[in-house]
Design an enzyme around this catalytic site. Structure first.
Site, PDB file in Angstrom:
ATOM      1  N   ASP A 100      -7.025  60.428 -17.591  1.00  0.00           N
ATOM      2  CA  ASP A 100      -7.360  61.570 -18.449  1.00  0.00           C
ATOM      3  C   ASP A 100      -8.825  61.631 -18.875  1.00  0.00           C
ATOM      4  OD1 ASP A 100      -7.288  59.359 -20.064  1.00  0.00           O
ATOM      5  OD2 ASP A 100      -5.818  60.116 -21.489  1.00  0.00           O
ATOM      6  N   HIS A 101      -9.500  60.462 -18.896  1.00  0.00           N
ATOM      7  CA  HIS A 101     -10.832  60.429 -19.518  1.00  0.00           C
ATOM      8  C   HIS A 101     -11.977  60.833 -18.583  1.00  0.00           C
ATOM      9  CE1 HIS A 101      -9.118  58.727 -23.067  1.00  0.00           C
ATOM     10  NE2 HIS A 101     -10.303  58.479 -23.599  1.00  0.00           N
ATOM     11  N   ASP A 165      -6.698  52.573 -26.375  1.00  0.00           N
ATOM     12  CA  ASP A 165      -7.391  53.790 -26.792  1.00  0.00           C
ATOM     13  C   ASP A 165      -7.174  53.960 -28.286  1.00  0.00           C
ATOM     14  OD1 ASP A 165      -8.643  56.460 -25.539  1.00  0.00           O
ATOM     15  OD2 ASP A 165      -7.431  56.934 -27.305  1.00  0.00           O
ATOM     16  N   ARG A 447     -12.251  63.828 -33.559  1.00  0.00           N
ATOM     17  CA  ARG A 447     -13.491  63.095 -33.800  1.00  0.00           C
ATOM     18  C   ARG A 447     -14.674  64.036 -33.608  1.00  0.00           C
ATOM     19  NH1 ARG A 447     -13.016  56.946 -31.673  1.00  0.00           N
ATOM     20  NH2 ARG A 447     -11.760  56.677 -33.530  1.00  0.00           N
ATOM     21  N   SER A 642     -16.770  46.522 -31.836  1.00  0.00           N
ATOM     22  CA  SER A 642     -15.528  46.881 -31.154  1.00  0.00           C
ATOM     23  C   SER A 642     -14.876  45.635 -30.550  1.00  0.00           C
ATOM     24  CB  SER A 642     -15.825  47.886 -30.052  1.00  0.00           C
ATOM     25  OG  SER A 642     -16.456  47.215 -28.985  1.00  0.00           O
ATOM     26  N   ARG A 644     -14.480  45.205 -27.465  1.00  0.00           N
ATOM     27  CA  ARG A 644     -14.916  45.239 -26.066  1.00  0.00           C
ATOM     28  C   ARG A 644     -14.870  43.863 -25.382  1.00  0.00           C
ATOM     29  NH1 ARG A 644     -20.281  48.108 -26.390  1.00  0.00           N
ATOM     30  NH2 ARG A 644     -18.893  49.652 -27.269  1.00  0.00           N
TER      31      ARG A 644
END
Ligand code: SF4
Length: 753
Positions: A100-101, A165, A447, A642, A644
């Site tokens: 989707d991204h 996500d 956002r 984050s 990450r």
């Protein structure tokens, strides 16, 4: 509770285990002996060891066994590559991947999708073949946005899902604890390690009264964001309850939970109710609804359950809101918005109205929005602003095509984009304004940070309900308030828009549309995972080498980082994200943002073997080539930011041994351990100052033991060597990770034995 009810209509052998959940819960109840919130019930019923787990809200780390994992295509790449390096032949827990991204909005759905499939071919081919190989459900590009697909197909009341996500909490609309995590956490669960979460505190939001007119579910979360701000939910699960809940559709609850990510909450939740039952039935999961009814007492809070914080909102008094620009917690009720626009000099003209996204693209949202557009069309008006529609899924797109809403949007002047993230994540080839030109856009997304939608820092992005997006798009100005202002129809007469109406669920049922799901085949042994050896975006990960069993002697300090060193300093985002599936290429960003104490500069360190000053990754590569291990010295809270995983993978890949700091952000510390690195802290933080960037160190790795400090010897360039005491938080199992080279190597070893 003994019944065998499948988790969803796609997987034959994955069942909802209310029996086990109920057993776990009784164990915990007998230990805690107090009423529980719904959030606690879900978490405690998924404990790995309910007998012995320490449980204190806001303090303990819970070891959990989630029911499912979901990954979107950007984060799935590294997660799956890591999982592959464990050498297992199937994921240990049900997992899905959603494309989707990576789909850019340019001209409209079909063409944009075609272009994305060609540009991202190697990523999609990799994901699709890896999913087939490792027993993962794959949702092809065009299927829709991860969170919408989860709500339509996989979420179930009382379940625990982790997703790579931040808007995973959308699943709370069906009473599921759906939590956004980093890729490393997803890999753990795929590989059957328990997943660790700091026991959240619980923040209750009591809803009373009833919404009417122009007020929509979105306004509840816009108001909550106003009260709590972008930080107010950190460390909490937000639990909605009270009589006002009954009047909200399941998808409306999804919207509220989805945008709970904007206040930093771990997740948000609604208790199981009839509206959820109706949605489950409408999405062909009536059996799950019936099963949930038999477990309903545990799918809500206990009477007398205590919240760590409680706020109350009376829905009968709640006005529609518009939040922004630049931050989602700056809330203005519509009655004061025009004035706020004037006072703040926000650009008055509305350039673009955007509806849809994972936050707001339910059948109800689309029907209400279409009712407003139809009202305008009946008066001869179309959208003045550019108007786009992003259906959240193929099922929504096909259903609103069949039922006419899509046609209404097109007549209204709307551009229907692909079922994907598109402009919500900057995948938007916007051409109506120039970069740097101040302008306003209004979306039903979640956002609105600076530059998020179109990369233009001067774009004033506001978020609101789809209803207000449509109304203000008709007027083309931020000064329009549909609750009191009139429009002029084509006949020259003034009129007021009627408040929106629309069915919560399609009367004729959902139309699934095109088949966009790829189930893993029964025979998977011969499936080849497709990664081109010449690809610069993807690279197969080799398992990291096990520890050599020796103490480290005379090791150089690659960099002594000064001050804040976040995961962004360690592994920068932006253009580097393209390489997130290629560890060697993305490692060229390792620590390039960290400030070197030796020269107060970023990305310039001295190579002790040559005396030359060079970029951090280049020096690390040179050491690696020469077989020289290295360490990093870091300041306070190293690795904050984050979750990450690249920030831990890169130093390991480039030959790092240890990261020694004053303190760590906990997630980064755990990520380093998972990759087989040694995160160590100074027992006396003042020792950080005694170490110089050109010192060498000895680390007695053979002495690593639970609860025991390590004594490191520092060899200054000039002067006598001295000892420094280091602490660590390794437990027995984590020491095995270090010895085996990584947590995944350890899992692989176990699964082979
Ligand atoms: Fe994230 Fe936006 Fe996509 Fe939702 S639509 S998953 S918020 S990028």
């Amino acid at each position: 509770l003994d019944r065998k009810v499948r988790q969803n209509n796609w997987e034959e052998n994955n069942f909802i285990n209310y029996k086990k959940m109920s057993e776990n819960l009784s164990i915990v109840r007998s230990r805690l002996n107090r009423p529980l919130t719904f959030a606690e019930k879900i978490l405690y019923s998924h404990l790995d060891d309910p007998h012995n787990q320490e449980i204190e809200r806001g303090k303990s780390y819970l070891k959990l066994r989630p029911d499912r994992v979901a990954c979107q295509d950007a984060t799935a790449q590294m997660a799956i590559l890591q999982f592959m390096s464990a050498g297992m032949d199937s994921v240990a827990n049900p997992t899905t991947v959603h494309c989707d991204h990576l789909i850019e909005a340019q001209v409209g759905g079909a063409k944009d999708l075609e272009r994305a499939i060609s540009i991202n071919k190697e990523v999609y081919d990799f994901l699709s073949s890896a999913c087939a190989k490792y027993n993962i459900g794959f949702w092809r590009p065009g299927s829709g946005i991860i969170h919408q697909i989860i709500l339509e197909n996989y979420a179930f009341p009382g379940g625990l899902l982790i997703g790579t996500d931040s808007h995973t909490p959308n699943g709370g609309g069906l009473g599921m604890a759906a939590i956004g995590v980093g890729g490393a956490d997803a890999v753990d669960v795929m590989a059957n390690l328990p997943w660790e979460l700091k026991a959240p505190k619980v923040l209750g939001v009591k809803l009373t009264g009833q919404m009417s007119g122009w007020t929509a579910p979105k306004d509840i979360i816009l108001k909550v964001a106003d009260i709590l701000t972008v930080k107010g939910g950190t460390g909490y699960i937000v639990e909605y309850h009270g009589p006002g809940v009954e009047g909200i559709s399941a998808t409306g609850m999804g919207t509220i939970c989805n945008m709970g990510a904007e206040i930093g909450a771990t997740t948000s939740l609604f208790p199981f109710n009839d509206r959820m039952y109706d949605y489950l039935a409408a999405t062909k999961r009536k059996d799950i609804g019936d099963f949930a009814r038999s477990y309903a007492a545990e799918l809500r809070e206990d009477q007398g359950a205590e919240y760590d914080q409680l706020i109350e909102i009376n829905l009968s008094e709640l006005e529609p809101h518009i939040n922004g620009p630049f931050t989602p917690d700056l809330a203005t009720p519509i009655s004061k918005f025009s004035q706020a626009v004037k006072e703040n000099n926000w650009p008055e003209e509305l350039k673009v109205g955007l509806i849809g996204s994972c936050t707001n693209s339910s059948y109800e949202d689309m029907s209400r929005a279409a009712s407003i557009a139809r009202d305008a069309l009946d008066h001869g008006l179309k959208s003045k602003a550019v108007f786009t529609v992003t259906p959240g899924s193929e099922q929504i797109r096909a259903t609103i095509e069949r039922d006419g809403q899509l046609k209404t949007f097109e007549e209204f002047g709307g551009i229907v984009l692909a079922n994907a993230c598109g402009p919500c994540i900057g995948q938007w080839d916007r051409r109506d304004v120039k970069k740097g030109e101040a302008n306003s856009i209004l979306s039903s997304y979640n956002r609105n940070f600076t530059g998020r939608n179109d990369g233009n820092p001067a774009t004033h992005s506001f978020v609101t309900s789809p209803d207000l997006v449509v109304a203000l798009s008709i007027a083309g100005t931020l000064h329009f308030n549909p609750l009191k202002d009139k429009l002029v129809g084509k006949d020259g007469k003034e009129f007021m828009l009627k408040p929106p109406t629309g069915d919560g669920l399609p009367v004729k049922g959902y139309d699934a549309g095109q088949n966009t799901y790829q189930a893993p085949p029964k025979e998977r042994a011969n499936v080849q995972v497709q990664v081109s050896p010449t690809s610069d975006r993807l690279q197969i990960l080799e398992p990291f080498a096990p520890w050599d069993g020796k103490d480290a002697k005379n090791v150089p300090i690659l960099i002594k980082a000064k001050g804040k060193t976040t995961t962004d300093h360690i592994s920068m985002a932006g253009p580097w994200l393209k390489y997130r599936g290629h560890l060697d290429n993305i490692s060229n960003n390792m620590l390039i943002g960290a400030i070197n104490e030796a020269n107060n500069e970023a990305n310039k360190v001295q190579n002790f073997t040559t005396g030359e000053w060079d970029a951090v990754p280049a020096v690390a590569r040179d050491y690696k080539k020469k077989g020289v291990k290295w360490v990093v010295i870091g300041d306070w809270n190293y690795g904050e930011g984050s979750s990450r995983e690249h920030a831990a993978l890169e130093p390991r890949h480039l030959g790092g041994l240890a990261i020694i700091t004053r303190s760590f952000a906990r997630i980064h510390e755990t990520n380093l351990k998972k990759q087989g690195m040694l995160p160590l802290t100074f027992a006396d933080p003042a020792d950080y100052d005694r170490i110089k960037p050109d010192d060498r160190i000895d680390l007695p790795c053979t002495k690593l033991a639970v609860g025991e400090p390590l004594i490191m010897t520092v060899h200054p360039k000039e002067g006598e060597p001295f000892d420094v005491k280091l602490q660590h938080t390794f437990n027995e199992a984590q020491i095995e990770w270090f010895k085996n080279g990584s947590a995944l190597n350890t899992m692989a070893k176990k699964s082979k034995n």
